[in-house]
Design a protein around this motif. Structure first.
Motif, mmCIF file in Angstrom:
data_model
loop_
_atom_site.group_PDB
_atom_site.id
_atom_site.type_symbol
_atom_site.label_atom_id
_atom_site.label_comp_id
_atom_site.label_asym_id
_atom_site.label_seq_id
_atom_site.Cartn_x
_atom_site.Cartn_y
_atom_site.Cartn_z
ATOM 1 N N PRO A 17 -61.227 29.318 57.213
ATOM 2 C CA PRO A 17 -61.124 27.926 57.657
ATOM 3 C C PRO A 17 -59.740 27.334 57.396
ATOM 4 C CG PRO A 17 -62.223 28.004 55.541
ATOM 5 C CD PRO A 17 -61.919 29.430 55.916
ATOM 6 N N ILE A 18 -59.307 26.518 58.334
ATOM 7 C CA ILE A 18 -58.092 25.706 58.144
ATOM 8 C C ILE A 18 -58.490 24.294 58.540
ATOM 9 C CG2 ILE A 18 -55.706 25.309 58.848
ATOM 10 C CD1 ILE A 18 -55.666 28.320 59.703
ATOM 11 N N CYS A 82 -53.456 32.266 62.023
ATOM 12 C CA CYS A 82 -53.626 32.159 60.569
ATOM 13 C C CYS A 82 -55.105 32.233 60.191
ATOM 14 C CB CYS A 82 -52.995 30.870 60.054
ATOM 15 S SG CYS A 82 -51.219 30.821 60.362
ATOM 16 N N GLY A 83 -55.961 31.659 61.020
ATOM 17 C CA GLY A 83 -57.396 31.743 60.763
ATOM 18 C C GLY A 83 -57.878 33.187 60.762
ATOM 19 N N CYS A 84 -57.324 34.001 61.663
ATOM 20 C CA CYS A 84 -57.701 35.423 61.721
ATOM 21 C C CYS A 84 -57.329 36.144 60.431
ATOM 22 C CB CYS A 84 -57.015 36.110 62.906
ATOM 23 S SG CYS A 84 -57.678 35.669 64.528
ATOM 24 N N ALA A 190 -64.585 35.818 65.225
ATOM 25 C CA ALA A 190 -65.196 34.822 66.110
ATOM 26 C C ALA A 190 -65.091 33.443 65.488
ATOM 27 C CB ALA A 190 -66.665 35.168 66.350
ATOM 28 N N GLY A 191 -64.709 32.483 66.302
ATOM 29 C CA GLY A 191 -64.611 31.133 65.757
ATOM 30 C C GLY A 191 -64.019 30.181 66.759
ATOM 31 N N GLY A 192 -63.361 29.163 66.244
ATOM 32 C CA GLY A 192 -62.820 28.155 67.130
ATOM 33 C C GLY A 192 -61.596 27.486 66.544
ATOM 34 N N CYS A 217 -61.466 27.829 62.410
ATOM 35 C CA CYS A 217 -62.245 28.656 61.498
ATOM 36 C C CYS A 217 -62.622 29.927 62.224
ATOM 37 C CB CYS A 217 -63.491 27.936 61.001
ATOM 38 S SG CYS A 217 -64.393 28.932 59.788
ATOM 39 N N MET A 218 -62.080 31.038 61.770
ATOM 40 C CA MET A 218 -62.490 32.337 62.292
ATOM 41 C C MET A 218 -63.446 32.959 61.283
ATOM 42 S SD MET A 218 -60.895 32.282 65.131
ATOM 43 C CE MET A 218 -61.208 33.932 65.803
ATOM 44 N N LEU A 219 -64.484 33.598 61.798
ATOM 45 C CA LEU A 219 -65.464 34.285 60.966
ATOM 46 C C LEU A 219 -65.402 35.777 61.270
ATOM 47 C CD1 LEU A 219 -68.455 31.849 61.635
ATOM 48 C CD2 LEU A 219 -66.982 31.857 59.606
ATOM 49 N N VAL A 220 -65.650 36.594 60.276
ATOM 50 C CA VAL A 220 -65.753 38.035 60.496
ATOM 51 C C VAL A 220 -67.228 38.395 60.617
ATOM 52 C CG1 VAL A 220 -65.398 40.331 59.499
ATOM 53 C CG2 VAL A 220 -63.605 38.592 59.308
#
Lengths: 308, 411
Positions: A17-18, A82-84, A190-192, A217-220
């Motif tokens: 998350p950012i 950066c989220g990745c 996956a995120g937005g 926020c990217m999620l693994v």
């Protein structure tokens, strides 16, 4: 069908998350826990229109996270890149060690690269079509942040960019869930993400009660069995995602980090994955056309893990 | 683990609708292509001075009556194209009475939309209003990507699963594949799938400055190719479960057994060496469809007429199909309708579906001089009857995005 039998359970093993209240999973959760102030006058935008205060990612600097030095990046693309990296790091993964064809990405963004679009289009409008910027133009498209992440991290598996208003991030999670569940890939990022810009704020209605925010926020996501095999910490199981013309909460409230459009659903998921919520089923999602931003509603269901 | 097709719903195409520069909806498109007609014309929407080319695939003599769709306001132009194409597709599928009759919300009807630039004309107007310090909330709502989803929900009552992709010029193909996934997963009985875009100053400026636009003409897969030409419109396909379609006695154009979408992970504008990303997307789609490469009898290619793309796509097809590549017909329709950006893949998907249905392939219109590096059967001498069990439709876009759908005969 979307059954969650043992052989196709999908789990979240990392989050990046950012947001205005914190950057990185632990800092973000700590910021929410201690009630860190996430709303204030913009430090980056010259004109915030009718909004005296916004939820800007005040402390975010892309160069703190990125190895490569791009000559131009839209703010939205910076947030995604950066989220990745934050999400992969949180999951204990190094993208250089992952089979690139088994690594995918699915990103939701309601407004994409609006700041770059403004830079390019304002030149076209002021001087004519010959005076746009070809370099900036390639960074104006909604899929540019996803593409740049693919190039940067060698992502050769499934890729998608979703633009469905505030449900964009939910669309991204749904696609990623399907890809992992169907065995198409080992790891999905996956995120937005959405970035604040003057041109965006000019279009939002202050009467809606919205506090506009930005973030990512990217999620693994990975198969449960794979996560167990590699000894990964399981933050939650992603049970289901539903994006429909009428789904979602009827009573929209803005979180401490503002309404972050495409990032809002993934950030809500991240905010819910706390030790206190272990074992609980949580639901997140916007209502259709929430805050006057056109698009469907969504509902994401997770069961929080206890491996915090 | 991958789920087998046998235990899942099968997705078929039962309705088609198109707005292109050839005019006349799907019939105008199909008959025009078979006759080798071109729909391109001199640019008339705004002053094109400074663009590399004034030839484009603009929609001509356009009229839109909001009241016919139950709307109070005139929507963005690209959304107009979408709504008109969707209405045609719904009528073609024989679903008009159920889907086009007011405000009833139907949770069994889904939406899978896609666009490269979405409300591009409204964006220009909105930005003008912001720069003039009088921001227009109406134009703000009209330019946003989510607008078309809300419009289609309200106009057609499509309140089921909803998604909107933006994958540059691969958008229109990807959204068809996603619609089929909604059907296979049992999320919806019917999905309105389609891509849409309209010509506007900012995208054309960028595409001209990148020299993607030729200063000559669009010659797909030809030695004298030097770039592409852009156009506008929409393509909409009604994707339905086979069970749902059979129960109501609907005509099935073809089945959609699988799709794939990816990124070259190479460069924002240049294709990767040997078309590796496009090869992966074609192989991935065949894998999802469980179709052997040698079973592909026809490919509706992206075929933009740009120097690097056409050879990369040819190499990709050959690398996946092997010797069978020379047995398949490979067609680009862009010489006839131009490159329709986010609508391109959907309109090409429509043409591919009709090729499978009629076992008939239109020619590659405006083919120029043969190129030894582009050595497949591009159907350069007029329409061709072709035995097609399976076809593929491939799209690629700026940013390195690719999408591919497989279409099979509906038995």
């Amino acid at each position: 069908m979307g059954s969650s039998g043992a052989d196709n359970r999908v789990v979240i093993t990392g989050a990046g998350p950012i947001a205005s209240v914190g950057i990185g999973r632990e800092d973000f959760l700590q910021g929410l826990f201690e009630g860190r102030e996430g709303v204030g006058p913009s430090e980056r935008l010259a004109d915030t229109g009718a909004f005296a205060a916004v939820a800007e990612c005040f402390d975010f600097a892309a160069e703190d996270f990125l190895v490569s030095k791009k000559t131009y990046l839209d703010r939205c693309a910076e947030l995604v890149l950066c989220g990745c990296i934050l999400a992969l790091g949180d999951a204990g993964l190094d993208y250089q060690q992952i089979d690139s064809e088994r690594l995918g990405i699915s990103l939701g963004t309601a407004f994409g690269c609006l700041e770059s679009m403004t830079n390019h289009s304002a030149r076209v409008q002021a001087k004519g079509v010959r005076f746009g910027s070809p370099m900036i133009f390639t960074h104006t498209m909604a899929n540019a942040p996803t593409s740049i992440a693919c190039i940067e991290y060698g992502i050769r598996g499934p890729a998608a960019t979703w633009c469905a208003g505030s449900a964009s991030g939910a669309c991204a999670l749904e696609f990623a869930l399907r890809r992992v569940r169907e065995g198409d890939t080992d790891i999905m990022l996956a995120g937005g993400a959405d970035a604040l810009s003057s041109v965006l704020l000019a279009g939002l209605s202050p009467e809606s009660g919205i506090v506009p925010g930005e973030g990512a926020c990217m999620l693994v996501l990975e198969p449960y069995e794979r996560a167990l095999t590699r000894g990964a910490r399981i933050l939650a199981e992603l049970v289901s995602v539903s994006v429909t013309g009428s789904a979602g909460d009827e009573h929209a409230t803005t979180p401490a980090y503002g309404h972050t459009f495409g990032a809002s659903v993934p950030l809500s998921v991240c905010a819910g994955m706390t030790a206190e919520n272990a074992g609980r089923t949580l639901r997140a999602g916007p209502a259709a056309d929430e805050f006057g931003v056109r698009g469907p509603g969504a509902e994401v269901v997770i069961v929080c893990g206890d491996g915090q | 683990m991958a789920q087998t097709q046998a235990c899942r719903n099968r997705a078929v195409i039962t309705g088609l609708g198109a707005v292109t520069c050839l005019g006349g909806g799907v019939e105008g498109l199909w008959e025009g292509l078979l006759a080798g007609r071109r729909g391109l014309s001199e640019f008339a929407k705004f002053d094109p001075t400074g663009l590399r080319n004034t030839l484009c695939g603009q929609v001509r003599d356009w009229t839109f009556t909001p009241a016919e769709f139950g709307l109070d306001q005139t929507p963005d132009e690209a959304a107009q194209f979408l709504l008109v194409a969707a209405a045609e597709a719904i009528a073609d599928a024989g679903l008009s009475e159920r889907l086009y009759s007011g405000a009833e919300r139907r949770p069994e009807v889904g939406l899978s939309l896609a666009s490269n630039f979405a409300g591009a004309v409204s964006w220009e107007q909105y930005l003008s209003s912001v720069l003039a310090k009088e921001p227009s909330p109406e134009q703000f709502a009209q330019f946003s990507f989510g607008n078309a989803l809300s419009l289609c929900r309200d106009v057609f009552g499509a309140a089921g699963p909803a998604s909107q992709l933006s994958m540059a010029c691969a958008s229109g193909t990807a959204c068809i594949g996603l619609a089929a996934e909604m059907i296979r997963d049992g999320q919806a009985g019917v999905v309105i799938a389609g891509g849409y875009d309209s010509l506007a100053a900012s995208p054309l400026s960028g595409l001209s400055l990148l020299r993607t636009i030729t200063d000559d003409d669009l010659y797909p897969f030809s030695a004298n190719r030097s770039g592409t030409l852009f156009g506008e419109g929409a393509g909409v396909l009604i994707v339905e479960s086979l069970e749902h379609a059979r129960a109501r006695g609907a005509r099935c154009y073809c089945e959609l057994p699988g799709s794939w979408q990816n990124n070259n992970a190479y460069h924002l504008t240049a294709p990767d060496e040997g078309g590796a990303g496009m090869a992966r997307v074609l192989a991935g789609a065949l894998g999802k469809a469980d179709v052997a490469p040698e079973c592909v009898g026809h490919i509706n290619a992206h075929g933009t007429g740009t120097e690097y793309h056409d050879v990369a796509e040819t190499q990709a097809i050959k690398s996946v199909l092997g010797a069978a590549a020379y047995e398949a017909t490979v067609v680009s329709i862009k010489g006839a309708v131009s490159h329709l950006m986010g609508a391109a893949g959907s309109v090409e998907g429509i043409v591919a579906a009709l090729s499978v249905f009629h076992q008939l392939v239109p020619p590659t219109v405006n083919y120029g001089e043969p190129d030894p590096e582009c050595d497949l059967d591009y159907v350069v001498d007029g329409r061709r009857e072709q035995s097609i069990d399976y076809a593929a439709s491939i799209s690629a876009g700026i940013g390195g995005d690719n999408a591919c759908i497989i279409l099979g005969r509906a038995d």
